[in-house]
Scaffold this motif. Structure first.
Motif, PDB file in Angstrom:
ATOM      1  N   SER A  61     -20.775 -79.632 -85.335  1.00 31.89           N
ATOM      2  CA  SER A  61     -21.485 -80.797 -84.800  1.00 31.89           C
ATOM      3  C   SER A  61     -20.673 -82.056 -85.092  1.00 31.89           C
ATOM      4  O   SER A  61     -20.130 -82.226 -86.190  1.00 31.89           O
ATOM      5  CB  SER A  61     -22.864 -80.901 -85.456  1.00 31.89           C
ATOM      6  OG  SER A  61     -23.513 -82.098 -85.083  1.00 31.89           O
ATOM      7  N   TYR A  62     -20.584 -82.935 -84.113  1.00 33.55           N
ATOM      8  CA  TYR A  62     -19.719 -84.119 -84.227  1.00 33.55           C
ATOM      9  C   TYR A  62     -20.060 -84.947 -85.461  1.00 33.55           C
ATOM     10  O   TYR A  62     -19.162 -85.347 -86.215  1.00 33.55           O
ATOM     11  CB  TYR A  62     -19.846 -84.977 -82.969  1.00 33.55           C
ATOM     12  CG  TYR A  62     -18.985 -86.219 -83.004  1.00 33.55           C
ATOM     13  CD1 TYR A  62     -17.649 -86.166 -82.632  1.00 33.55           C
ATOM     14  CD2 TYR A  62     -19.511 -87.439 -83.413  1.00 33.55           C
ATOM     15  CE1 TYR A  62     -16.849 -87.302 -82.667  1.00 33.55           C
ATOM     16  CE2 TYR A  62     -18.725 -88.575 -83.459  1.00 33.55           C
ATOM     17  CZ  TYR A  62     -17.401 -88.507 -83.093  1.00 33.55           C
ATOM     18  OH  TYR A  62     -16.616 -89.638 -83.149  1.00 33.55           O
ATOM     19  N   VAL A  63     -21.347 -85.199 -85.692  1.00 36.65           N
ATOM     20  CA  VAL A  63     -21.713 -86.113 -86.776  1.00 36.65           C
ATOM     21  C   VAL A  63     -21.459 -85.519 -88.153  1.00 36.65           C
ATOM     22  O   VAL A  63     -21.352 -86.257 -89.137  1.00 36.65           O
ATOM     23  CB  VAL A  63     -23.189 -86.561 -86.663  1.00 36.65           C
ATOM     24  CG1 VAL A  63     -23.395 -87.370 -85.403  1.00 36.65           C
ATOM     25  CG2 VAL A  63     -24.145 -85.379 -86.714  1.00 36.65           C
ATOM     26  N   THR A  64     -21.375 -84.203 -88.250  1.00 36.31           N
ATOM     27  CA  THR A  64     -21.087 -83.587 -89.544  1.00 36.31           C
ATOM     28  C   THR A  64     -19.593 -83.458 -89.807  1.00 36.31           C
ATOM     29  O   THR A  64     -19.185 -83.252 -90.951  1.00 36.31           O
ATOM     30  CB  THR A  64     -21.730 -82.192 -89.645  1.00 36.31           C
ATOM     31  OG1 THR A  64     -21.159 -81.332 -88.640  1.00 36.31           O
ATOM     32  CG2 THR A  64     -23.234 -82.268 -89.442  1.00 36.31           C
TER      33      THR A  64
ATOM     34  N   TYR B 237     -28.599 -91.248 -90.534  1.00 37.14           N
ATOM     35  CA  TYR B 237     -29.825 -90.641 -89.999  1.00 37.14           C
ATOM     36  C   TYR B 237     -29.491 -89.431 -89.130  1.00 37.14           C
ATOM     37  O   TYR B 237     -30.118 -88.373 -89.235  1.00 37.14           O
ATOM     38  CB  TYR B 237     -30.584 -91.695 -89.195  1.00 37.14           C
ATOM     39  CG  TYR B 237     -31.704 -91.172 -88.336  1.00 37.14           C
ATOM     40  CD1 TYR B 237     -32.924 -90.808 -88.897  1.00 37.14           C
ATOM     41  CD2 TYR B 237     -31.549 -91.057 -86.951  1.00 37.14           C
ATOM     42  CE1 TYR B 237     -33.964 -90.333 -88.108  1.00 37.14           C
ATOM     43  CE2 TYR B 237     -32.571 -90.583 -86.156  1.00 37.14           C
ATOM     44  CZ  TYR B 237     -33.779 -90.234 -86.740  1.00 37.14           C
ATOM     45  OH  TYR B 237     -34.791 -89.762 -85.947  1.00 37.14           O
ATOM     46  N   MET B 238     -28.483 -89.569 -88.262  1.00 36.51           N
ATOM     47  CA  MET B 238     -28.085 -88.446 -87.413  1.00 36.51           C
ATOM     48  C   MET B 238     -27.584 -87.276 -88.252  1.00 36.51           C
ATOM     49  O   MET B 238     -27.873 -86.112 -87.955  1.00 36.51           O
ATOM     50  CB  MET B 238     -26.995 -88.900 -86.425  1.00 36.51           C
ATOM     51  CG  MET B 238     -27.504 -89.789 -85.300  1.00 36.51           C
ATOM     52  SD  MET B 238     -26.210 -90.140 -84.057  1.00 36.51           S
ATOM     53  CE  MET B 238     -25.609 -91.709 -84.645  1.00 36.51           C
TER      54      MET B 238
ATOM     55  N   ALA C  67     -28.613 -81.796 -90.905  1.00 34.66           N
ATOM     56  CA  ALA C  67     -28.692 -81.096 -92.194  1.00 34.66           C
ATOM     57  C   ALA C  67     -30.069 -80.475 -92.403  1.00 34.66           C
ATOM     58  O   ALA C  67     -30.195 -79.347 -92.881  1.00 34.66           O
ATOM     59  CB  ALA C  67     -28.359 -82.059 -93.332  1.00 34.66           C
ATOM     60  N   GLN C  68     -31.115 -81.203 -92.014  1.00 32.81           N
ATOM     61  CA  GLN C  68     -32.477 -80.729 -92.231  1.00 32.81           C
ATOM     62  C   GLN C  68     -32.945 -79.757 -91.152  1.00 32.81           C
ATOM     63  O   GLN C  68     -33.815 -78.926 -91.396  1.00 32.81           O
ATOM     64  CB  GLN C  68     -33.429 -81.929 -92.306  1.00 32.81           C
ATOM     65  CG  GLN C  68     -33.180 -82.815 -93.515  1.00 32.81           C
ATOM     66  CD  GLN C  68     -33.990 -84.101 -93.482  1.00 32.81           C
ATOM     67  OE1 GLN C  68     -34.869 -84.277 -92.642  1.00 32.81           O
ATOM     68  NE2 GLN C  68     -33.678 -85.021 -94.393  1.00 32.81           N
ATOM     69  N   ALA C  69     -32.383 -79.855 -89.952  1.00 31.20           N
ATOM     70  CA  ALA C  69     -32.737 -78.953 -88.852  1.00 31.20           C
ATOM     71  C   ALA C  69     -31.447 -78.472 -88.194  1.00 31.20           C
ATOM     72  O   ALA C  69     -31.055 -78.975 -87.143  1.00 31.20           O
ATOM     73  CB  ALA C  69     -33.641 -79.659 -87.838  1.00 31.20           C
TER      74      ALA C  69
END
Length: 246
Positions: free
Chosen positions: A114-117, A135-136, A141-143
């Motif tokens: 995933s890009y944001v990770t 937040y993204m 991480a949570q879902a």
């Protein structure tokens, strides 16, 4: 969520690939959403907000008579930003991959994560707001099922075809407000400007310093954009009737 994204059904066994068979398949998702709105008897009139790829899907939908009173787009994918030398190669690669049974593979330059990770905030092309980027990241991480990697070669080919077809069509007769960041680096700003110049009741607002996710920029930018959106929706919901002549 559109098919192949978010918590919607993924099109391939490898759920990390953003894949579609035909771009027009997304219109089946639009039809399902409209049917749900009728079943739920949601308040009328309806309005459209569409971002990025959703802007491409939404543009075709309103061109084909989506029952909305107005539409708003942010960073709409009416063209994909790429250099002039790369564009013919992208067309050829996308076209050839399907015929070689390789359409499910990641498009060049993209990856499964995933890009944001995988991208640090300092290098990201989505937002200048660190809190929104965090937040993204927390979302994924949570879902983890929300995570999505790069698009497939088939998606790339279908997207290029869809953008080319839509650019040839006239703009719909609807009030429209479009936002794009001045630092947009994902979708084609020239295509956005061209479309909005050909939209009789359309307005283009360039968000100074904004990246791709203008609705996830600073609180001040978000507040200003939302005020504009709500003003458009209010005006479109209560149009002024022309004065009656004696």
């Amino acid at each position: 969520d559109w098919r192949g994204q978010g918590l919607a059904d993924r099109m391939l066994t490898d759920a990390r690939v953003g894949h579609i068979t035909l771009f027009t398949d997304y219109q089946r998702d639009v039809a399902a959403l409209c049917a749900a709105a009728r079943t739920l008897e949601l308040p009328q009139p309806l309005h459209l907000i569409a971002h990025s790829m959703g802007g491409c899907i939404g543009l075709r939908a309103v061109m084909e008579g989506l029952p909305v009173a107005s539409c708003v787009f942010s960073g709409p994918m009416w063209g994909i930003q790429m250099s002039r030398p790369i564009r013919p190669a992208a067309w050829a690669l996308g076209w050839g991959s399907g015929r070689l049974g390789l359409g499910h593979m990641f498009a060049p330059g993209t990856k499964p994560a995933s890009y944001v990770t995988s991208e640090p905030f300092e290098a990201n092309v989505l937002t200048r707001d660190p809190d929104m980027y965090a937040y993204m990241r927390r979302q994924v991480a949570q879902a983890p099922d929300l995570g999505l990697g790069g698009p497939s070669l088939q998606w790339l080919h279908q997207s290029l075809q869809e953008c080319r077809e839509l650019v040839r069509r006239p703009s719909p007769d609807l009030p429209c407000l479009t936002f794009v960041g001045s630092n947009e680096r994902i979708v084609d700003i020239a295509r956005i400007r061209d479309r909005m110049q050909r939209w009789p009741r359309g307005t283009l607002e360039v968000v100074e310093g904004g990246e791709h996710e203008v609705l996830m920029e600073s609180p001040e930018i978000r507040a200003r954009i939302m005020a504009g959106i709500l003003a458009l929706f209010d005006t479109a919901s209560h149009p002024v009737k022309p004065a009656q002549t004696a």
